[in-house]
Design an enzyme around this catalytic site. Structure first.
Site, mmCIF file in Angstrom:
data_model
loop_
_atom_site.group_PDB
_atom_site.id
_atom_site.type_symbol
_atom_site.label_atom_id
_atom_site.label_comp_id
_atom_site.label_asym_id
_atom_site.label_seq_id
_atom_site.Cartn_x
_atom_site.Cartn_y
_atom_site.Cartn_z
ATOM 1 N N CYS A 124 7.908 45.196 10.037
ATOM 2 C CA CYS A 124 8.288 46.574 9.782
ATOM 3 C C CYS A 124 7.067 47.403 10.157
ATOM 4 O O CYS A 124 5.973 47.156 9.652
ATOM 5 C CB CYS A 124 8.618 46.757 8.301
ATOM 6 S SG CYS A 124 8.563 48.464 7.757
ATOM 7 N N TYR A 127 -7.051 2.223 5.734
ATOM 8 C CA TYR A 127 -6.149 1.134 5.370
ATOM 9 C C TYR A 127 -6.251 -0.118 6.242
ATOM 10 O O TYR A 127 -5.492 -1.058 6.067
ATOM 11 C CB TYR A 127 -4.695 1.617 5.330
ATOM 12 C CG TYR A 127 -4.202 2.328 6.577
ATOM 13 C CD1 TYR A 127 -4.108 1.673 7.785
ATOM 14 C CD2 TYR A 127 -3.825 3.667 6.519
ATOM 15 C CE1 TYR A 127 -3.662 2.326 8.912
ATOM 16 C CE2 TYR A 127 -3.365 4.332 7.644
ATOM 17 C CZ TYR A 127 -3.283 3.656 8.838
ATOM 18 O OH TYR A 127 -2.842 4.304 9.950
ATOM 19 N N CYS A 167 12.670 50.079 3.656
ATOM 20 C CA CYS A 167 12.426 51.498 3.935
ATOM 21 C C CYS A 167 13.257 52.013 5.107
ATOM 22 O O CYS A 167 13.135 53.168 5.487
ATOM 23 C CB CYS A 167 10.947 51.727 4.221
ATOM 24 S SG CYS A 167 10.437 51.031 5.807
ATOM 25 N N GLU A 171 0.845 -1.199 0.000
ATOM 26 C CA GLU A 171 0.000 0.000 0.000
ATOM 27 C C GLU A 171 0.878 1.245 0.000
ATOM 28 O O GLU A 171 1.978 1.215 0.549
ATOM 29 C CB GLU A 171 -0.849 0.010 1.286
ATOM 30 C CG GLU A 171 -1.640 -1.255 1.482
ATOM 31 C CD GLU A 171 -2.366 -1.296 2.828
ATOM 32 O OE1 GLU A 171 -2.315 -0.294 3.578
ATOM 33 O OE2 GLU A 171 -2.981 -2.334 3.113
ATOM 34 N N CYS A 194 14.053 47.924 8.603
ATOM 35 C CA CYS A 194 13.460 47.289 7.426
ATOM 36 C C CYS A 194 14.405 47.390 6.232
ATOM 37 O O CYS A 194 14.901 48.476 5.929
ATOM 38 C CB CYS A 194 12.129 47.969 7.114
ATOM 39 S SG CYS A 194 11.448 47.476 5.531
ATOM 40 N N LYS A 216 10.596 2.630 3.060
ATOM 41 C CA LYS A 216 10.609 4.080 2.861
ATOM 42 C C LYS A 216 11.353 4.508 1.597
ATOM 43 O O LYS A 216 12.376 3.945 1.248
ATOM 44 C CB LYS A 216 11.293 4.758 4.070
ATOM 45 C CG LYS A 216 10.606 4.502 5.397
ATOM 46 C CD LYS A 216 9.334 5.279 5.559
ATOM 47 C CE LYS A 216 9.565 6.707 5.946
ATOM 48 N NZ LYS A 216 9.724 6.921 7.379
ATOM 49 N N LYS A 233 2.331 4.453 1.490
ATOM 50 C CA LYS A 233 2.401 4.934 2.877
ATOM 51 C C LYS A 233 2.071 6.427 2.847
ATOM 52 O O LYS A 233 2.891 7.257 2.450
ATOM 53 C CB LYS A 233 3.781 4.689 3.473
ATOM 54 C CG LYS A 233 3.828 5.025 4.950
ATOM 55 C CD LYS A 233 5.139 4.561 5.565
ATOM 56 C CE LYS A 233 5.121 4.701 7.077
ATOM 57 N NZ LYS A 233 4.906 6.062 7.536
ATOM 58 N N CYS A 254 5.885 51.985 4.254
ATOM 59 C CA CYS A 254 7.003 51.246 3.645
ATOM 60 C C CYS A 254 6.607 50.823 2.223
ATOM 61 O O CYS A 254 5.572 50.178 2.034
ATOM 62 C CB CYS A 254 7.308 50.011 4.495
ATOM 63 S SG CYS A 254 8.406 48.832 3.688
ATOM 64 N N ASP A 284 1.461 10.129 3.847
ATOM 65 C CA ASP A 284 2.112 10.997 4.825
ATOM 66 C C ASP A 284 1.091 11.949 5.437
ATOM 67 O O ASP A 284 0.931 13.085 5.029
ATOM 68 C CB ASP A 284 3.225 11.785 4.122
ATOM 69 C CG ASP A 284 4.299 12.199 5.095
ATOM 70 O OD1 ASP A 284 4.205 11.813 6.273
ATOM 71 O OD2 ASP A 284 5.228 12.914 4.683
HETATM 72 S S1 IVH Z 1 -0.714 0.271 8.770
HETATM 73 C C1 IVH Z 1 0.495 -2.043 11.692
HETATM 74 N N1 IVH Z 1 -0.946 1.308 6.386
HETATM 75 O O1 IVH Z 1 2.290 5.014 8.976
HETATM 76 C C2 IVH Z 1 -0.366 -0.940 11.580
HETATM 77 N N2 IVH Z 1 -0.069 2.653 8.119
HETATM 78 O O2 IVH Z 1 4.729 4.437 10.421
HETATM 79 C C3 IVH Z 1 0.316 0.291 11.185
HETATM 80 N N3 IVH Z 1 0.487 4.931 7.453
HETATM 81 O O3 IVH Z 1 0.880 5.159 12.200
HETATM 82 C C4 IVH Z 1 -0.489 1.058 10.301
HETATM 83 N N4 IVH Z 1 -0.128 4.741 5.351
HETATM 84 O O4 IVH Z 1 -0.086 6.645 10.372
HETATM 85 C C5 IVH Z 1 -0.567 1.514 7.655
HETATM 86 N N5 IVH Z 1 -1.209 2.111 4.233
HETATM 87 C C6 IVH Z 1 -0.845 2.315 5.493
HETATM 88 C C7 IVH Z 1 -0.346 3.548 5.936
HETATM 89 C C8 IVH Z 1 0.052 3.673 7.272
HETATM 90 C C9 IVH Z 1 0.357 5.561 6.260
HETATM 91 C C10 IVH Z 1 1.032 5.546 8.664
HETATM 92 C C11 IVH Z 1 0.192 5.363 9.906
HETATM 93 C C12 IVH Z 1 1.084 4.678 10.899
HETATM 94 C C13 IVH Z 1 2.438 5.034 10.375
HETATM 95 C C14 IVH Z 1 3.464 4.030 10.822
#
Ligand code: IVH
Length: 675
Positions: A432, A231, A417, A119, A414, A320, A121, A437, A123
């Site tokens: 300022c 998720y 000015c 999946e 400033c 990552k 990840k 200005c 942010d």
């Molecule tokens: S699973 C085992 N799935 O990543 C359960 N987390 O670094 C952990 N996150 O706290 C969560 N996308 O905030 C999971 N597809 C995804 C995710 C995900 C983002 C975040 C989530 C978690 C953090 C862990």
């Protein structure tokens, strides 16, 4: 507001129909990414629903889509104990680390291989949503994994979180987990707005989303346009039994949750690696930020058997992406001056490629930030670009610092000015204070004329500069005394452009009060706050006369904004400017305020509590029809408070201001023979 429906039974049916349509279109828009109607048509459905509910407040249901944005501000968030902890993830930064994770899991489980769900990840920030009898009951932040904050009201403002789910064998109670995030577009727009308002910028969409979700006032959260990707199915009491992550996600999607469409099932690590390499490139094209992939073992039985170590499950890992960073030399720290006089430091860099883009400048936010990161001119610094976000200086590479480098200090005068610079105690920004200005006036003028403000199309930065330079304009109010001849005398100004600018200046005189208020450039008063103030007070004069306490009585307005508004209207120069605008014929009243006609014209009524013979909105509509203005809170300007049962805190306010009180009998008499 009239909804055009006479009978409550009909209204009830119409409201139900509209609610189900709105929910249906939310599902198409968010979960399926396949809208069938335009935003304008969607807004029209919402408008009709609001009109009915305004007319028949008794028909409002807690799960109505209109309630998503109207939750009450909460003082502080209460604590939620998560029934099962929200885990975090072990990181793998390269394929070797991921292989090690895979091998350990396979060994412990006593298997050779297993299917994996891969999946994006996201942010953002993790939330847990609890549903009971299909209804969204409670939403909480992850917190420390065991205890989070109750942010239900704020989460209700997110359109992609279903209020109600229906489907096959839905558990009595269950929890879903997901990531709340802000899209890159929403994030950029928010920062543009904050620049205009002189507010500090958010460093990235995640911080912006986290800030939005923890707002005290859900209306602010609503305006920040958040989204969610779900998720995981957390826990469930009864209902459907599922044996894999894949099936859980499919089931959640079917119930109406937003499940990301880029989730895939992979057979082996080669498969995972292919996706990883693909997404390390493609992620920049996504509308939201992802910082890696999450690899999960598909079988829930295997997940169960593997369990977790500490707070990290053995059955999942975060793979990552390398951050997009580069090192370069910091040549200079320059400071520019914003519209509200804020001094904004930025880094001038030796040009460097970061993720395919040449970066020459990067934001440094404010003085404290530069100090905290200990960034000094001459340093080799790490520059980071997160997606499409404004490049940032992460910090210096200490090992490469040579010789004596001086700490950055904000200039005492400033840079434009040479005016005095002050830093208010409670703020990270320096300003300022010279309101004449040139940099400030220039930004102020271009802001005043900009699209969201007075919309003087055709003026633009170029002409704004020329007008200031030639001394034709010293502040925005001078725009209104410009003549066509003066414009035509300017180099390269053609007849067509001059006519266009003149026509648009003329048109700007009749913009709604909220736009004028925003255009004035009051610190911390952005377009939304301007709208709130305009609706609340109806005229610029009333806002200028409002005291701090009155202002703070409005839900969206805290001490910082109230103080800023007071300070602004307390200024001599500002009062003069407003007089000039008034003389020029600029509209200073709320556009849709009833024109002062009728026997109650010029009087402001507030209705509180429940009335026996009619609903509150009916009473308000009747008073309005007689020319009265309707207020939502008692202020100095209120002429009369109509007291239903119970009158609540408004009564005390009215007594404090010596406002006339009227009970229902007197109201009925007034409505019969107003004079
Ligand atoms: S699973 C085992 N799935 O990543 C359960 N987390 O670094 C952990 N996150 O706290 C969560 N996308 O905030 C999971 N597809 C995804 C995710 C995900 C983002 C975040 C989530 C978690 C953090 C862990």
């Amino acid at each position: 507001m009239s909804c055009g429906i006479e009978r409550v039974q009909e209204a009830r049916l119409a409201a139900e129909e509209l609610r189900s349509q709105v929910n249906y279109h939310d599902d198409l828009y968010f979960a399926k990414d396949a809208p069938e109607i335009s935003d304008a048509e969607y807004d029209e459905l919402m408008r009709r629903l609001r009109a009915i509910e305004a007319h028949y407040p008794e028909l409002i249901t807690p799960d109505s889509p209109t309630q998503r944005v109207s939750g009450r501000p909460v003082a502080t968030f209460t604590v939620v104990n998560h029934r099962e902890p929200l885990l975090s993830l072990a990181n793998a930064f390269d394929l070797d680390a991921l292989r090690a994770w895979h091998r350990r899991a396979a060994d412990l489980a006593g298997v050779e291989e297993f299917d994996m769900i891969v999946e994006p990840k996201i942010d953002g920030l993790a939330v847990a949503l609890v549903y009971e009898d299909g209804r969204f009951l409670q939403g909480a932040t992850r917190g420390d994994g065991l205890r989070g904050e109750n942010i239900t009201e704020n989460l209700r403002t997110i359109r992609s979180i279903p209020r109600q789910v229906r489907g096959d064998r839905v558990p009595k109670r269950f929890e879903v987990r997901g990531e709340v995030y802000m899209s890159k577009t929403a994030f950029e727009q928010l920062n543009v707005q904050r620049t205009d308002e002189g507010e500090p910028l958010f460093a990235n969409p995640r911080n912006a989303a986290a800030g939005a979700v923890r707002q005290k006032d859900p209306r602010i959260t609503a305006s920040r346009r958040l989204d969610i990707w779900v998720y995981q199915l957390g826990w469930a009491d009864g209902g459907k039994t599922l044996d894999s992550q894949w099936k859980s996600l499919q089931w959640l999607a079917k119930l109406g949750f937003s499940v990301n469409s880029h989730i895939a099932r992979c057979r082996d690590l080669e498969d995972v690696q292919r996706r990883y390499e693909e997404w390390a490139e493609k992620r920049h094209g996504l509308e939201y930020e992802i910082d890696g992939l999450v690899v999960k073992i598909d079988s829930l039985d295997l997940q169960q058997r593997l369990g977790f170590v500490g707070r990290e499950p053995r059955w999942a890992a975060a793979y990552k992406f390398p951050p997009i960073q580069a090192t370069t030399k910091l040549l200079r720290i320059d400071v520019n001056v914003g519209r509200t006089g804020s001094l904004n430091p930025f880094a001038v860099l030796e040009p460097v490629q970061v993720g395919g883009v040449v970066v020459k400048q990067a934001t440094l936010h404010n003085e404290d930030d530069v100090r905290r990161k200990d960034i000094r001119v001459g340093d080799t610094v790490i520059v980071q670009r997160a997606g499409d976000v404004i490049p940032q200086v992460v910090g210096p590479v200490m090992g490469k610092r040579t010789g004596k480098r001086r700490r950055f200090v904000m200039p005492k005068r400033c840079p434009i000015c040479d005016g005095e610079v002050v830093r208010p105690e409670s703020e990270a920004m320096s300003y300022c204070v010279n309101t004449t200005c040139p940099a400030q006036v220039f930004r102020w003028l271009t802001h005043f004329a900009s699209r969201g403000a007075m919309d003087v199309d055709g003026l633009g930065e170029q002409w704004a500069y020329v007008l200031l330079d030639k001394g034709l304009v010293k502040d925005p109010s001078d725009l209104f005394s410009l003549t066509r001849e003066q414009l035509l005398e300017l180099d390269r100004m053609g007849e067509k452009s001059a006519d266009k600018i003149m026509a648009n200046i003329q048109a700007a005189k009749s913009r709604p009060l909220s736009r004028l208020l925003f255009a004035l450039g009051i610190r911390h008063v952005g377009s939304e706050i301007a709208e709130t103030l305009a609706n609340e007070y109806g005229s610029l004069e009333a806002i200028a006369d409002a005291d701090r306490e009155e202002l703070e009585a409005i839900a969206a307005i805290g001490p910082k904004i109230a103080e800023s508004v007071r300070a602004y209207f307390g200024g001599k120069r500002q009062r003069k400017l407003i007089q000039k605008l008034k003389r020029a014929g600029v509209n200073m009243k709320q556009e849709h305020a009833t024109p002062a006609e009728g026997p109650l014209a010029g009087q402001t009524f507030v209705v509180t509590g429940t009335l026996a013979s009619m609903t509150r909105s009916e009473a308000e509509a009747k008073l309005k029809a007689l020319g009265a203005d309707i207020g939502s809170s008692v202020t100095k300007k209120t002429t009369c408070l109509v007291t239903g049962e119970p009158p609540g805190s408004k009564l005390q306010k009215a007594q404090q201001y010596d406002t006339k009180l009227m009970d229902e009998r007197e109201l009925l008499r007034l409505l019969r023979s107003p004079r």
